[in-house]
Each structure stands twice: as C-alpha cells, then as structure tokens.
Write an enzyme that holds these catalytic residues in place. Structure first.
Site, PDB file in Angstrom:
ATOM      1  N   HIS A   1       1.037  -6.024  -2.676  1.00 14.66           N
ATOM      2  CA  HIS A   1       2.389  -5.507  -2.846  1.00 14.66           C
ATOM      3  C   HIS A   1       3.365  -6.309  -2.006  1.00 14.66           C
ATOM      4  CE1 HIS A   1       0.198  -3.197   0.269  1.00 14.66           C
ATOM      5  NE2 HIS A   1       1.284  -3.398   0.985  1.00 14.66           N
TER       6      HIS A   1
ATOM      7  N   CYS B   1       1.464   1.525   7.960  1.00 15.30           N
ATOM      8  CA  CYS B   1       1.021   0.139   7.840  1.00 15.30           C
ATOM      9  C   CYS B   1       2.256  -0.745   7.803  1.00 15.30           C
ATOM     10  CB  CYS B   1       0.146  -0.068   6.597  1.00 15.30           C
ATOM     11  SG  CYS B   1       1.009   0.091   5.025  1.00 15.30           S
TER      12      CYS B   1
END
Length: 645
Positions: free
Chosen positions: A67, A180
């Site tokens: 991503h 994250c």
C-alpha cells in the site's frame, strides 16, 4: 461505502504467476493504472517500493497487502491478484503469498475510504475467507465472496455496541493500541487479531487504532484507569505517558497478528511489570523484558550511532572541501590547510569530527541510563579520543571509536549501578541525585575505567607496529594486505593509526632507488579509501541490508572515501560490527595487496583522490581501489542480515 466501491472486476486478476516480489508489484500497479486510479504510474510504483523498503507488507498466512498514500493516486482504489503457486514476498513467517491486495490511497484527500480498507483488513484474518478467495475461478465470484462476507460482518456488528458487547466470562479488562508507519493495513489486522483472541477467551478488550486517518476508538482516561493490562502492538512511537503506572506489554504488529494468543495469555496471567513513564528510561525498558539482551544492546548502540552520524557526514564533507580547495605543492605535509580558505573549512570540519566520539558514547549511555548517563558517556568518549592514562591524564594513547563504544556502555551501566546503590538514601536527597551524585560519581568512575583501558590499547598498538617493522623486508604483497586490512579494522582507531604511522614513517626511507616506502604509503591510503566507498556501493545495491537512514547517508561515503576519510564508515561498522568490519577488512586487504602487486607508489601522506597526480601507476591504483571496494560491498551483501522489519 462498500469494498466493491473501491474494487472492480477489472481490478481483479486471478491465477497469476510472479517470479518475485517485484513482478507481483508490477502486476498490481498495472491493474491500478488500467482501472484509472493513478495520476503517475511510475511515481506510485516508487511509493510502493519505498514502503516495502521499510519492511515487507506481507502479513503472513499467505497474504500480502502492499500500500501507499501518495499524490500519484488520482482516486482511492483497490486491486487484487491471486498467485496459487505463491510468490516470495519476504513474509515474516517465510510462507509464500498467494492472495495480494494493493491499496492506492490519495494524499491529502478525505479518508472515508480508510474505514472500508480497515474492514477488509480485519476480514482477511478469517482464513476460510481468504482460502475461498484464492480458490475463486472468476473475478465475479471473487467479488461475490467479498460482498457476502462484508454483509455478514456488517450485520453482526450492527447487533453489537462494541468490543464490550461480546460475551464476557472474565472480570479482566484489557486495552490495546496498534500502529504501523503507514497506518493502512497492519494497524487494523493487529487490532482485529487482539480483539478476536480476547473475545474467544471471554475477556473485554478495546483497541485503539492509530491509522492513516488518525487515532480511532481512542482510549479514555477512565478506561485506562480501570484496565488490568494494556498491550501496545506498534511499529512506531505512540503516546506512552498516559499509561504511567499501568501494566504494559509492548510488541510489534506482526506479534499481534501472528501471536495474539501468546500476548493475551501473558496478559491474563498478569505477570507483567508496571510501566514507569517518568524517571529512569532503563526501568521503563525493563517492562519490555521479552526483548533479548542482544536486541537491547543493539538499540543502545543505534541510539549512539544515529546521533553521531550528522557529525561524521557534516565534518567529513567540510574536510573534503578543504582538500578540494587546497594546493598540495605549497606544503605536502600540511595538505588541507595550506590556503587560508582551505584551512577554514578543515578547521570547522575537524571540530565537527572532534564531537564524534563523545556523542557516540554519550548517547549510548543515555539510552541505557536516561539523562544521567549523558554527561558520563560524553566524558568517557572524550577520554577515549584523548587517550588519557593514569600516567598522562592529559592524553597519551587514544583508543578511538572502539574505546568510545566501551565508554558508552560502561558509562550507562555505571550510572545504573550508582542509582541502585543510592536507592536507600533519604527521600530529601532525591532531588540532588541527578544533578550531583550521578554525574560526580559517574564521571569519576568512567575516568578510572578509561585510564585503565587506553594503555592496553596502546600496548596493542606498539606490538602491531613492531610486527610490521619486522615484516617490511618480507613479501610486499602480504604486507600490503596486512596494512590495508588494518586500515579498515577500527577506522581511525589504534590499529588504523598504527598502519598509517607505519606508512608515513616509510616515506622517510623511500627514494628513487628504493621505492618500497612509497609503495607502503600507497597501500595504506588505498586500504583507508576502500571502506567508505564499499559502504556507498553496498547501500545502493543491497538496499534491504540497510535502514532507510543508512541508505540515505550511504552515498555520501563516495566523497569521504575518495578523500581518504575512512571514518565515514564508522557509523555503519558501529551499528553491525560483527558483519561490517570483517567485510571491510577483507576488501581493504585485497586493495592493499593489489596496490603492492601493481607496484603503485605514493609520495604524499594524505589527500585521497586529490593527490592522485603524484601516484605512480595511477591507472592500476584505481583498479586496486575499485576491486577492493567491490569485494567489500559484495561481502556486506552476503554477511549482513536484512534490516529488522
């Protein structure tokens, strides 16, 4: 918004084959471009690769979710491929990835799509669901499976009021925080794994997700006060002050995704130290006792290296500019300071270099013992640089960066020992401990330690010099290899200086009739030029072996190497000495041996590429430098481990 609003059948490609991670990325980037999600295909691919460089987005269990959030994305979108035979996507569980979704998120746009993506991430935690997707025969079937799973999940969630609505069999209350770096995939998968595992054990648990769209499901002060244990599953910094006085378990998002049951079991047993946000950093770190001693030492070391790096780079470049602006012919022995402008640059660069060892030792000590360790570490590093001994407190035998490493760790643990010894003092003295007792006692003890260490290094230095003097009449190729290897052993330390002093001393004995001294000096300099250049090459070729910061600073070492500034490699050697130093020693030894074999000569004691006009057989000298650098770079690629994800 539904998942199908982001994922169309044109964006689904089934039963693909991919030779490696790069091939899989190419397939998915092409799909995004095909469905019109991108403004700039090349820039989006670069953003995806940059995210992978920070750590693989393969979450295990056969799933990868690459991503990126970038302005190269025109509109939020999702594509998917299945690779039944699997592709090596560098997963932490070492299993091949068979189901891959690629998320394209626009930079600066509304983040309503993130709710949908987080829903998909949590759905992927159901292995029966993922297996059915891998087995799908057509894109229509693939999307139908997702629609049905999403509908069931929405229906189930609508009947609940949150995590606490699950059947609770225990009086325990757990909280969690997941985060994250990108905040798109791993954040939500970790949260889902923790919540589901807690629910299966009949335990109430709420998890705060620090995702790309900001913190969601934020923990309140009242919830924190009532919590029995808090699990922090994060790959970036989170606000920890609010958890002061609570039992805290710290883990990575990967731990939460793959080992959530272990974390919940540990929390259930309650054998978790209390987190202390104020006071000693070491006591806070002690609550994270699942880390190995080696890992803790590595963190302390990296704290010193990261703070030292700007001094090495800034000072080194300024010294290189001094060589560039100077005139060697004016006074070869003073090269770098002959012209006033060159001397100005060299003085400033040298001042920056002078801070290098104290900074390294100081911040290693700070990592171990918090702020009280800083002053003691600084002094230890300065004593390593000056070479203070009991006989000559003003300085005699420097122990250089290896001594600074010792000083940093010694200073940190000295302060911890002093803190423990003074725990029994009256509370009224608590305020003067960090400003009087710790620095006074700590500096005194580190002074004793360094005065004891420096003479040992000096004796080693003298012994090595004697050995070299005895070998000078032997094989010049072997001598070149030894001198070159020594230049890369401690890079500015006693072994490096012993080889350099031997080389400069050899200049005095050289003449047109006996050029051995000039050949020795050439081997010494090429051995010292090789390590930084090898580092620079390795950071460009073996990117997965270095952190993002190391990759950015690595190319600067081309300049340092060409200017004979071996110290440019110190931060890399200090961060991973067991793998980096042997690699650099072998390459430098090869370069030194080749320089001798080619009978290259050098009449100047310093200067790097700027004194190449006075190098004899300069073409082969360049060959020796290139071959040695490549050898070290290849060894770095082989010996160094991939950076920790």
């Amino acid at each position: 918004m539904k998942i199908k609003d982001l994922l169309s059948k044109e964006g689904v490609s089934l039963n693909q084959t991919a030779a490696d991670q790069g091939a899989a990325i190419d397939l998915m980037v092409a799909l995004h471009d095909k469905v019109g999600n991108l403004n700039d295909k090349a820039a989006f691919k670069a953003a995806i690769e940059a995210r992978e460089a920070k750590g693989s987005t393969a979450v295990g269990m056969g799933i990868a979710v690459p991503h990126a959030k970038t302005s190269a994305v025109k509109k939020a979108g999702l594509v998917a491929i299945t690779v039944p035979s699997g592709v090596d996507y560098k997963s932490l569980d070492n299993l091949p990835s068979k189901l891959l979704f690629m998320i394209a998120a626009p930079d600066g746009a509304a983040d309503t799509h993130l709710e949908v993506l987080s829903k998909l991430m949590t759905m992927l935690m159901d292995q029966s669901f993922t297996q059915s997707l891998i087995a799908a025969k057509t894109p229509e079937e693939f999307l139908d499976i997702i629609d049905k799973q999403e509908a069931e999940r929405d229906k189930k969630n609508s009947s609940l009021e949150g995590p606490a609505a699950a059947t609770v069999k225990s009086n325990l209350k757990f909280l969690g925080v997941t985060a994250c770096p990108t905040g798109i995939a791993h954040t939500y998968m970790a949260a889902e794994a923790l919540e589901q595992c807690a629910k299966d054990n009949g335990i109430s648990m709420k998890v705060e997700t620090d995702g790309s769209g900001g913190a969601k499901n934020v923990l309140t002060a009242a919830e924190i006060a009532e919590a029995d244990v808090i699990i922090i599953a994060a790959d970036k910094n989170v606000e920890m002050g609010r958890f002061d006085g609570k039992k805290v378990i710290k883990a990575s998002t990967a731990d939460a995704i793959h080992h959530s049951s272990d974390l919940i079991e540990r929390a259930t047993k309650g054998d978790v130290p209390v987190y202390k946000h104020t006071g000693s950093k070491a006591s806070a770190d002690a609550s994270f006792d699942n880390e190995s001693a080696g890992r803790k030492a590595y963190k302390h070391l990296m704290n010193g290296v990261s703070h030292m790096l700007p001094f090495v780079i800034g000072g080194g470049i300024l010294i290189a500019i001094a060589f560039l602006l100077d005139d060697y012919s004016i006074d070869p022995s003073n090269f770098g300071s002959n012209k006033p402008v060159a001397a100005w640059f060299k003085s400033i660069g040298g001042t920056a270099f002078g801070f290098m060892l104290p900074i390294l030792a100081g911040f290693i000590a700070q990592s171990i013992a918090d702020r009280p360790g800083l002053a003691v570490g600084f002094v230890g590093g300065a004593l390593a640089a000056s070479g203070a001994t009991f006989a000559a407190p003003g300085g005699d035998i420097p122990s250089a960066f290896l001594g600074a490493l010792v000083a940093g760790f010694a200073a940190g643990y000295i302060v911890l020992a002093i803190r423990k010894l003074t725990d029994g003092l009256p509370a009224a003295l608590e305020g003067i401990k960090p400003v009087l007792i710790y620095p006074l006692c700590g500096i005194l003890v580190i002074g004793l330690v360094m005065c004891a260490i420096n003479p040992i290094v000096g004796a080693l230095n003298a012994w090595i010099t004697g050995v070299l003097n005895g070998m000078s009449s032997g094989s010049i190729v072997i001598l070149g290899a030894i001198l070159g290897g020594m230049m890369a052993t401690d890079m500015g330390g006693p072994l490096n200086k012993a080889a350099y002093v031997f080389g400069t001393a050899a200049l005095a004995t050289a003449s047109q009739n006996d050029q051995t001294g000039w050949m020795i000096m050439a081997a010494v300099m090429v051995g010292g030029m090789t390590p930084p250049i090898a580092i620079a090459i390795a950071t460009l070729i073996f990117k997965n072996k270095f952190t993002e910061g190391e990759r950015k600073s690595g190319p600067v070492n081309f300049i340092m190497g060409l200017c004979f500034i071996t110290e440019g490699a110190i931060p890399f050697a200090a961060a991973d000495p067991l793998h980096v130093i042997p690699s650099l020693m072998i390459g430098s030894a090869v370069a030194g041996a080749l320089s001798m074999a080619f009978k290259c000569t050098l009449m100047a004691p310093h200067g790097g590429i700027f004194v190449f006009p006075v190098v004899g057989n300069v073409a082969m000298y360049l060959v020796a430098l290139l071959v040695g650098s490549v050898v070290s770079a290849v060894l770095l690629g082989i010996l160094k481990k991939n950076v920790e994800k």
